[in-house]
Design a protein around this motif. Structure first.
Motif, PDB file in Angstrom:
ATOM      1  N   VAL A  62      15.289   6.326 -32.411  1.00  0.00           N
ATOM      2  CA  VAL A  62      14.340   8.126 -31.580  1.00  0.00           C
ATOM      3  C   VAL A  62      14.963   6.741 -30.232  1.00  0.00           C
ATOM      4  O   VAL A  62      13.873   7.581 -29.286  1.00  0.00           O
ATOM      5  CB  VAL A  62      13.726   8.508 -31.895  1.00  0.00           C
ATOM      6  N   HIS A  63      14.414   5.674 -31.164  1.00  0.00           N
ATOM      7  CA  HIS A  63      14.680   4.492 -30.369  1.00  0.00           C
ATOM      8  C   HIS A  63      14.956   4.609 -29.538  1.00  0.00           C
ATOM      9  O   HIS A  63      15.228   4.306 -27.910  1.00  0.00           O
ATOM     10  CB  HIS A  63      14.242   3.285 -30.370  1.00  0.00           C
ATOM     11  N   VAL A  64      16.644   4.722 -29.462  1.00  0.00           N
ATOM     12  CA  VAL A  64      17.566   4.884 -28.703  1.00  0.00           C
ATOM     13  C   VAL A  64      17.520   6.072 -27.179  1.00  0.00           C
ATOM     14  O   VAL A  64      17.563   6.084 -26.204  1.00  0.00           O
ATOM     15  CB  VAL A  64      19.240   5.190 -28.677  1.00  0.00           C
ATOM     16  N   VAL A  65      17.151   7.172 -27.763  1.00  0.00           N
ATOM     17  CA  VAL A  65      16.354   8.111 -26.911  1.00  0.00           C
ATOM     18  C   VAL A  65      15.523   8.139 -25.780  1.00  0.00           C
ATOM     19  O   VAL A  65      15.511   8.418 -24.946  1.00  0.00           O
ATOM     20  CB  VAL A  65      16.531   9.731 -27.799  1.00  0.00           C
ATOM     21  N   LEU A  66      14.318   7.354 -26.497  1.00  0.00           N
ATOM     22  CA  LEU A  66      13.698   6.728 -25.774  1.00  0.00           C
ATOM     23  C   LEU A  66      12.959   6.013 -24.842  1.00  0.00           C
ATOM     24  O   LEU A  66      12.252   5.234 -24.358  1.00  0.00           O
ATOM     25  CB  LEU A  66      11.877   6.643 -27.083  1.00  0.00           C
ATOM     26  N   ASP A  67      14.765   5.180 -25.679  1.00  0.00           N
ATOM     27  CA  ASP A  67      14.969   4.042 -24.825  1.00  0.00           C
ATOM     28  C   ASP A  67      13.662   2.484 -24.228  1.00  0.00           C
ATOM     29  O   ASP A  67      12.805   1.670 -23.802  1.00  0.00           O
ATOM     30  CB  ASP A  67      14.981   4.239 -22.859  1.00  0.00           C
ATOM     31  N   MET A  68      13.344   2.466 -26.037  1.00  0.00           N
ATOM     32  CA  MET A  68      12.717   1.806 -26.210  1.00  0.00           C
ATOM     33  C   MET A  68      12.237   0.958 -27.766  1.00  0.00           C
ATOM     34  O   MET A  68      13.222   1.454 -27.872  1.00  0.00           O
ATOM     35  CB  MET A  68      10.670   1.974 -26.092  1.00  0.00           C
ATOM     36  N   PRO A  69      11.826  -0.228 -28.121  1.00  0.00           N
ATOM     37  CA  PRO A  69      11.861  -0.626 -29.132  1.00  0.00           C
ATOM     38  C   PRO A  69      11.518   0.863 -30.700  1.00  0.00           C
ATOM     39  O   PRO A  69      10.720   0.980 -30.292  1.00  0.00           O
ATOM     40  CB  PRO A  69      10.762  -2.030 -29.067  1.00  0.00           C
ATOM     41  N   ALA A  70      11.754   0.448 -31.770  1.00  0.00           N
ATOM     42  CA  ALA A  70      11.915   1.093 -32.590  1.00  0.00           C
ATOM     43  C   ALA A  70       9.984   1.326 -33.120  1.00  0.00           C
ATOM     44  O   ALA A  70       9.570   2.633 -33.260  1.00  0.00           O
ATOM     45  CB  ALA A  70      12.655   1.169 -33.565  1.00  0.00           C
ATOM     46  N   ALA A  71       8.937   0.073 -32.821  1.00  0.00           N
ATOM     47  CA  ALA A  71       8.425   0.388 -33.148  1.00  0.00           C
ATOM     48  C   ALA A  71       7.147   0.969 -32.402  1.00  0.00           C
ATOM     49  O   ALA A  71       6.212   2.020 -33.101  1.00  0.00           O
ATOM     50  CB  ALA A  71       7.786  -1.542 -34.049  1.00  0.00           C
ATOM     51  N   GLU A  72       7.714   0.395 -31.194  1.00  0.00           N
ATOM     52  CA  GLU A  72       7.047   1.439 -30.021  1.00  0.00           C
ATOM     53  C   GLU A  72       7.151   2.794 -29.949  1.00  0.00           C
ATOM     54  O   GLU A  72       6.486   3.563 -30.167  1.00  0.00           O
ATOM     55  CB  GLU A  72       7.231   0.956 -28.781  1.00  0.00           C
ATOM     56  N   ALA A  73       8.843   3.478 -29.921  1.00  0.00           N
ATOM     57  CA  ALA A  73       8.732   4.705 -30.031  1.00  0.00           C
ATOM     58  C   ALA A  73       8.301   5.556 -31.103  1.00  0.00           C
ATOM     59  O   ALA A  73       7.747   6.693 -31.170  1.00  0.00           O
ATOM     60  CB  ALA A  73      10.342   5.667 -29.917  1.00  0.00           C
ATOM     61  N   LEU A  74       7.863   4.586 -32.441  1.00  0.00           N
ATOM     62  CA  LEU A  74       7.884   5.940 -33.318  1.00  0.00           C
ATOM     63  C   LEU A  74       6.405   6.076 -33.122  1.00  0.00           C
ATOM     64  O   LEU A  74       5.603   6.596 -34.193  1.00  0.00           O
ATOM     65  CB  LEU A  74       7.702   4.583 -35.277  1.00  0.00           C
ATOM     66  N   THR A  75       5.585   5.097 -33.032  1.00  0.00           N
ATOM     67  CA  THR A  75       3.217   4.909 -32.870  1.00  0.00           C
ATOM     68  C   THR A  75       3.523   6.279 -32.155  1.00  0.00           C
ATOM     69  O   THR A  75       2.585   6.878 -32.030  1.00  0.00           O
ATOM     70  CB  THR A  75       2.701   3.442 -31.384  1.00  0.00           C
ATOM     71  N   ARG A  76       4.364   7.344 -31.164  1.00  0.00           N
ATOM     72  CA  ARG A  76       4.705   8.300 -30.315  1.00  0.00           C
ATOM     73  C   ARG A  76       4.362   9.174 -31.254  1.00  0.00           C
ATOM     74  O   ARG A  76       4.328  10.537 -31.324  1.00  0.00           O
ATOM     75  CB  ARG A  76       5.365   8.224 -29.589  1.00  0.00           C
ATOM     76  N   LEU A  77       4.624   9.119 -32.341  1.00  0.00           N
ATOM     77  CA  LEU A  77       5.037  10.857 -33.472  1.00  0.00           C
ATOM     78  C   LEU A  77       4.430  10.228 -34.994  1.00  0.00           C
ATOM     79  O   LEU A  77       4.456   8.885 -35.465  1.00  0.00           O
ATOM     80  CB  LEU A  77       6.417  10.029 -33.691  1.00  0.00           C
ATOM     81  N   SER A  78       3.890  10.955 -35.599  1.00  0.00           N
ATOM     82  CA  SER A  78       2.746  11.032 -36.695  1.00  0.00           C
ATOM     83  C   SER A  78       3.500  11.303 -37.956  1.00  0.00           C
ATOM     84  O   SER A  78       3.599  12.240 -38.402  1.00  0.00           O
ATOM     85  CB  SER A  78       1.643  12.285 -35.850  1.00  0.00           C
ATOM     86  N   LEU A  79       4.198  10.017 -37.964  1.00  0.00           N
ATOM     87  CA  LEU A  79       5.263  10.220 -38.944  1.00  0.00           C
ATOM     88  C   LEU A  79       4.379   9.249 -40.592  1.00  0.00           C
ATOM     89  O   LEU A  79       3.662   8.334 -40.150  1.00  0.00           O
ATOM     90  CB  LEU A  79       6.711   9.809 -39.314  1.00  0.00           C
ATOM     91  N   SER A  80       4.592   9.417 -41.084  1.00  0.00           N
ATOM     92  CA  SER A  80       3.934   8.683 -42.755  1.00  0.00           C
ATOM     93  C   SER A  80       4.402   7.435 -42.505  1.00  0.00           C
ATOM     94  O   SER A  80       5.560   6.741 -42.307  1.00  0.00           O
ATOM     95  CB  SER A  80       4.692   9.336 -43.763  1.00  0.00           C
ATOM     96  N   GLU A  81       3.738   6.253 -42.959  1.00  0.00           N
ATOM     97  CA  GLU A  81       3.740   5.302 -43.681  1.00  0.00           C
ATOM     98  C   GLU A  81       5.699   5.050 -44.050  1.00  0.00           C
ATOM     99  O   GLU A  81       6.043   3.411 -43.678  1.00  0.00           O
ATOM    100  CB  GLU A  81       3.167   4.385 -43.511  1.00  0.00           C
ATOM    101  N   ALA A  82       5.608   5.397 -45.226  1.00  0.00           N
ATOM    102  CA  ALA A  82       7.196   5.052 -45.789  1.00  0.00           C
ATOM    103  C   ALA A  82       8.122   4.951 -44.571  1.00  0.00           C
ATOM    104  O   ALA A  82       9.794   4.604 -44.608  1.00  0.00           O
ATOM    105  CB  ALA A  82       6.810   6.249 -47.253  1.00  0.00           C
ATOM    106  N   ILE A  83       7.837   6.752 -43.799  1.00  0.00           N
ATOM    107  CA  ILE A  83       9.528   6.360 -43.218  1.00  0.00           C
ATOM    108  C   ILE A  83       8.990   5.672 -42.150  1.00  0.00           C
ATOM    109  O   ILE A  83      10.261   5.337 -41.893  1.00  0.00           O
ATOM    110  CB  ILE A  83       9.386   7.966 -42.511  1.00  0.00           C
ATOM    111  N   ARG A  84       7.866   5.104 -41.552  1.00  0.00           N
ATOM    112  CA  ARG A  84       7.825   4.108 -40.699  1.00  0.00           C
ATOM    113  C   ARG A  84       8.619   2.574 -40.840  1.00  0.00           C
ATOM    114  O   ARG A  84       8.812   1.580 -40.251  1.00  0.00           O
ATOM    115  CB  ARG A  84       6.317   4.158 -39.565  1.00  0.00           C
TER     116      ARG A  84
END
Length: 426
Positions: free
Chosen positions: A342-364
């Motif tokens: 998803v970070h490729v789609v949003l063009d930003m670091p993975a950690a930053e991109a994933l903060t925008r999605l309410s995913l479980s800690e295990a997935i993050r």
């Protein structure tokens, strides 16, 4: 602001796969930012011809809510969005979080009892409404005032002699006043003297153009999804259909994470996302994507979508080999694969991109740090993608993954590729 969302200059070269959105600040009497008006843009050029009000607004909403993100576009402020009559009556309006948007009723809208009832419903739902491009005090305006919160007066087009009476009447009715098209200091000073609350125009700032990469969704796939939704599908059927369209899943998660839904727990599976959003909201969002998608006929394969779709399926199948009776683990594995890029789609670091999605800690943790069983499965999938046999072997050193023999992994790769190819639309 994220680098991918920096304002662009008109002469910047942008690839066609980008999406664009204009925003112009609305300031208060002290000069502080109050809100943004969101504007349709189809290129880095700071202008865009609007031939269809519905499609233009659909683009604006899709890009704000699903593609760029409400927080990235608006921060802590509200966004004014143009609405014609058809959109005011359309369920699609409810995709927008009501506490973040002001529905700006276009001057071309015909006012009648039905429209006034709809305005009351929308305000009861939490939306604020504004009248756009008002230039005179007449019976239509007076009849509409009880149903709106704000009146935007076109400062250039309004007869300057009639302006004081117009402003005074609107203020007397308890409505906020916005002076739009304020182009000089004299305009600003006069508007302040007349009691205007907010100000918008080139004197303060021209619209900025935000850009981000375009997530592509097939119109054929969207129509198939809408057809399925119309039959009140079982959870399993809807889940299966969405898995065939990873780019739609990404956007649905962004919708689920908007303040319109207020999730009380992190999403760890596609089923969680469906339950959080609900089929009615999924239908609304799919309709909006269908309105906004002007490309993709015939559907062209996106290599990134192919990669993420196949990876997600591979991880799901591998998870089922490891824990045959644990559907939750398989679902989380699929979601890890979907959002691993998803970070490729949003063009930003993975950690930053994933903060925008309410995913479980295990997935993050699996995606960002490669931790946990999901992280191991992701590393195996990534290594398999590039044919790195030593890395696959190293990842399989843990006895917990002994079932994933080279022969099993080879079969899972074929099965995942076959699954994606079977559902890919040409």
């Amino acid at each position: 602001m994220d680098d991918s969302l920096q304002p662009t200059e008109p002469d910047d070269a942008r690839e066609p796969e980008s999406v664009f959105l204009g925003r112009q600040p609305i300031l208060d009497r002290s000069g502080a930012l109050h809100a943004y008006e969101l504007l349709f843009r189809d290129s880095p050029d700071n202008r865009a011809p609007v031939h269809d009000d519905v499609q233009a607004t659909a683009h604006v909403v899709a890009r704000t809510v699903g593609e760029i993100g409400v927080s990235a576009v608006l921060g802590d402020y509200r966004g004014y969005v143009n609405m014609n009559r058809a959109l005011l009556f359309d369920d699609i309006v409810h995709i927008m979080p009501p506490d973040r948007f002001v529905l700006e009723v276009l001057e071309t809208v015909t006012f009648d009892a039905a429209l006034f009832r709809r305005c009351s419903q929308l305000r009861d739902a939490g939306f604020q409404l504004a009248l756009d491009d008002v230039v005179k005090l007449d019976d239509t305006l007076l009849a509409a005032l009880p149903y709106v919160d704000t009146v935007k007066i076109d400062f250039l087009a309004t007869d300057q002699k009639a302006l004081p009476a117009l402003a005074a009447e609107v203020k007397r009715r308890g409505k906020a006043l916005v002076a739009e098209k304020v182009e000089t200091h004299e305009h600003f000073q006069r508007a302040r003297d007349l009691g205007f609350d907010y100000f918008q125009g080139y004197f303060f700032a021209r619209p900025q153009v935000l850009a981000t990469r375009r997530p592509s969704a097939s119109r054929v796939a969207l129509m198939r999804l809408l057809s399925l939704l119309a039959d009140d599908p079982a959870m399993r059927s809807l889940e299966a259909e969405l898995k065939r369209n990873p780019e739609v899943v990404v956007q649905l998660l962004r919708v689920a994470n908007s303040s319109a839904f207020g999730l009380s727990r992190h999403v760890s599976s596609l089923r969680d996302a469906i339950a959080a959003i609900g089929t009615r909201q999924i239908t609304r969002w799919t309709q909006l994507l269908l309105y906004a998608d002007g490309r993709g006929l015939p559907w062209r394969s996106d290599p990134l979508v192919q990669l993420v779709g196949t990876r997600a399926r591979f991880m799901e199948l591998a998870a089922r080999v490891l824990r045959p009776s644990d559907d939750s683990f398989a679902d989380s594995a699929f979601m890890t694969g979907i959002f691993s890029l998803v970070h490729v789609v949003l063009d930003m670091p993975a950690a930053e991109a994933l903060t925008r999605l309410s995913l479980s800690e295990a997935i993050r943790e699996a995606i960002v740090d490669g931790r946990g069983p999901l992280g191991v499965l992701l590393r195996i999938s990534q290594a398999a993608d590039r044919g790195d046999i030593p890395e696959v072997d190293a990842s399989l050193a843990d006895a917990a993954f002994a079932r994933l023999t080279p022969a099993v992994l080879a079969k899972l790769q074929v099965d995942a590729a076959t699954w994606f190819a079977a559902h890919r639309l040409e």
